[in-house]
Design an enzyme around this catalytic site. Structure first.
Site, PDB file in Angstrom:
ATOM      1  N   GLU A   1      51.563  41.533  45.413  1.00 55.45           N
ATOM      2  CA  GLU A   1      52.302  41.501  44.413  1.00 55.45           C
ATOM      3  C   GLU A   1      52.957  43.144  44.222  1.00 55.45           C
ATOM      4  OE1 GLU A   1      49.504  40.150  41.576  1.00 55.45           O
ATOM      5  OE2 GLU A   1      50.044  41.784  40.174  1.00 55.45           O
TER       6      GLU A   1
ATOM      7  N   CYS B   1      47.339  37.147  42.747  1.00 55.09           N
ATOM      8  CA  CYS B   1      46.150  37.588  43.537  1.00 55.09           C
ATOM      9  C   CYS B   1      45.914  36.615  44.565  1.00 55.09           C
ATOM     10  CB  CYS B   1      45.019  37.659  42.719  1.00 55.09           C
ATOM     11  SG  CYS B   1      45.342  39.254  41.510  1.00 55.09           S
TER      12      CYS B   1
ATOM     13  N   THR C   1      40.662  48.469  36.156  1.00 57.33           N
ATOM     14  CA  THR C   1      40.234  47.746  37.299  1.00 57.33           C
ATOM     15  C   THR C   1      41.571  47.685  38.336  1.00 57.33           C
ATOM     16  OG1 THR C   1      40.858  45.666  36.173  1.00 57.33           O
ATOM     17  CG2 THR C   1      38.712  46.169  36.317  1.00 57.33           C
TER      18      THR C   1
ATOM     19  N   THR D   1      43.454  34.387  30.242  1.00 55.79           N
ATOM     20  CA  THR D   1      43.109  34.621  31.681  1.00 55.79           C
ATOM     21  C   THR D   1      41.842  34.013  32.141  1.00 55.79           C
ATOM     22  OG1 THR D   1      42.250  36.693  31.403  1.00 55.79           O
ATOM     23  CG2 THR D   1      44.511  36.558  31.915  1.00 55.79           C
TER      24      THR D   1
ATOM     25  N   HIS E   1      37.422  35.343  43.909  1.00 55.08           N
ATOM     26  CA  HIS E   1      38.362  36.388  43.437  1.00 55.08           C
ATOM     27  C   HIS E   1      37.573  37.255  42.363  1.00 55.08           C
ATOM     28  CE1 HIS E   1      41.691  38.640  42.136  1.00 55.08           C
ATOM     29  NE2 HIS E   1      41.646  37.968  40.943  1.00 55.08           N
TER      30      HIS E   1
ATOM     31  N   SER F   1      46.803  34.113  39.754  1.00 55.86           N
ATOM     32  CA  SER F   1      47.577  33.975  38.323  1.00 55.86           C
ATOM     33  C   SER F   1      48.877  33.099  38.533  1.00 55.86           C
ATOM     34  CB  SER F   1      47.962  35.165  37.469  1.00 55.86           C
ATOM     35  OG  SER F   1      46.528  35.610  37.081  1.00 55.86           O
TER      36      SER F   1
END
Lengths: 134, 360
Positions: free
Chosen positions: B93, B125, B166, B215, B248, B310
């Site tokens: 991305e 991701c 992160t 999320t 993930h 996502s």
């Protein structure tokens, strides 16, 4: 914008591809089609290993146009293990840790952008200290 | 087989000819931003830290340069010539260009152009694992003998946002080929996808938006759980049939929680759980964990890999390691070599390296 020039040089710049002389077995970089050792035709593409050592170096604090965002950076003469000497930036290293004779390996990195942020991104070879393997 | 299993079995993706991983390579930049540095700037040091530190790309690094190094490592392990590759697909991305493929740069740099498929993949991701499933199919159908899929990111996080702690940089490249030449065989894959807007970035925006707690349950946990459970039910396997698992890893908490919910132990996920040291590498996150596992796995070990992207979806892979792992893994730097190459930076240096200073 100098797109055609960068496009023409992409193989040698991205991958350190030079030439091998079929007559005297010299390895040429950059490729120039005529062997500087024996003067004969040399057009065989040759993939360099990328391994070499620092022959000499200097740190640039006043960079030429296009390189401002990277300064200060270290430029070295790198003696490739196949013979030729190339001039290239060092990367992933603090300039005070660079030593003559230091083993380095080729990586492909961003060199600069052609003009402003609208221009093409120019990639090419740089050298870094050899990655420590476990 | 029960009717339930039969129905699920049809959901497994399995190639016509057996396919495996013939080479793999990781890459992580050398710079590390401790999470405590982000907390120092934005919360007076008072925030709970989701990771210890994250990897940060150098000024001259982007997804193209990082993909090239991972691809070269994968080529060293695969021991094939670049002309044998028939596809290079890069999932990310953070492609350097909005329009112009990263994959052609990688293909040219490793000498694989011009007789090749090349394209960039986008699915937050899971862009990398989406490309991996396609590469398995490309080889499995017989259209190609070798195909490379890469997941690589230099992730973006708004200054001061939870993601800034992160959002890391790194990823991995995998070359798929016929099973008989493989260091690990891909038994089957399964993908689970819904339209769930948990995280997105609109055109021309520098930073992504995310829906905070949304999320979690409806996005990360739902998709990973469905993907993992369906793959295990359909293949009649259970967590104890896997030596290792990697999920993930956007932070340390989520993968540990989903692993426990699915019935995996801490020992099974420990070798692939790298987020604490390198941050969330987005399209690279699950699969760089797989490279760390392959670096230590023994022949016969079965590995479960489940990505999450996502938007949202998960790809699950069941992989079995072969004898070839023993010699091939030593042909390129290990993932832990890149993690050990660590140069800590402060927030000011991070701001410069990530282009957050306006110069004109």
């Amino acid at each position: 914008m100098e797109v055609p020039r960068h496009w023409r040089l992409r193989k040698q710049r991205y991958g350190l591809v030079g030439e091998a002389c079929p007559h005297c077995e010299s390895k040429l970089f950059p490729p120039r089609d005529v062997c500087p050792e024996c003067g004969k035709d040399a057009r065989e593409p040759y993939q360099f290993s990328g391994r070499g050592e620092v022959y000499s170096f200097t740190t640039v604090y006043e960079p030429p146009t296009g390189f401002e965002e990277y300064a200060p950076y270290t430029v070295a003469l790198v003696k490739l293990e196949e013979g030729p000497m190339v001039t290239a930036q060092l990367t992933d290293v603090n300039s005070k840790d660079v030593k003559i004779g230091m083993p380095v390996e080729m990586v492909t990195r961003k060199i600069r952008t052609d003009g402003d942020e609208r221009g093409m991104i120019i990639y090419g070879y740089k050298f870094r200290p050899v990655l420590q393997k476990s | 087989m029960s009717p339930m299993n039969e129905e699920h079995n049809n959901l497994l993706l399995k190639p016509n000819r057996a396919v495996g991983i013939v080479g793999y390579g990781a890459y992580v930049p050398q710079y590390r931003l401790p999470a405590a540095e982000v907390a120092r700037i934005w919360t007076n040091g008072q925030a709970a830290l989701p990771v210890k530190e994250k990897s940060v790309p150098g000024l001259d690094e982007d997804v193209a340069t990082m993909s090239i190094e991972a691809a070269r490592n994968a080529m060293k392990r695969a021991q094939i010539s670049p002309e044998q590759l028939r596809a290079i697909w890069v999932g990310s991305e953070s492609h350097p260009y909005a329009v112009k493929p990263t994959s052609t740069i990688v293909a040219e740099a490793i000498g694989a152009a011009p007789h090749i498929q090349a394209g960039d993949w986008e699915f937050a991701c899971k862009a990398g694992t989406e490309a991996m499933v396609a590469a398995v199919a490309f080889v499995g159908s017989g259209m190609a003998d070798y195909a490379m899929a890469i997941g690589m990111d230099t992730a973006q996080g708004r200054p001061g946002d939870a993601l800034e702690y992160t959002a890391g940089a790194g990823g991995a490249a995998f070359i798929f080929g016929p099973a008989q030449f493989s260091l690990a065989i891909v038994e089957y894959t399964y993908s689970y996808v819904t339209d769930t807007p948990d995280f997105f970035r609109r055109q021309y925006q520098k930073y992504p938006e995310h829906a905070q707690r949304f999320t979690g349950d409806p996005a990360y946990f739902k998709h990973i759980t469905h993907a993992a459970q369906t793959l295990m039910e359909a293949s009649e396997t259970k967590p104890s049939d896997y030596r290792y698992a990697v999920f993930h890893q956007p932070n340390l908490k989520f993968p540990q929680k989903v692993a426990a919910q699915l019935g995996f132990t801490r020992e099974q996920i420990a070798p692939g759980l790298l987020v604490g040291e390198i941050g969330n590498t987005y399209a690279g996150a699950a699969i760089i964990g797989l490279t760390a596992i392959l670096d230590i796995a023994e022949p016969g070990d079965r590995i479960l890999v489940v990505s999450f992207g996502s938007g949202a979806g998960s790809d699950a892979f069941s992989i079995v390691v072969t004898e070839a792992i023993r010699e091939r893994r030593n042909l390129a730097p290990k993932t832990k070599d890149y993690i050990a190459r660590r140069v800590p930076i402060d927030y000011a240096q991070y701001v410069r390296q990530r282009g957050k200073l306006t110069m004109k």
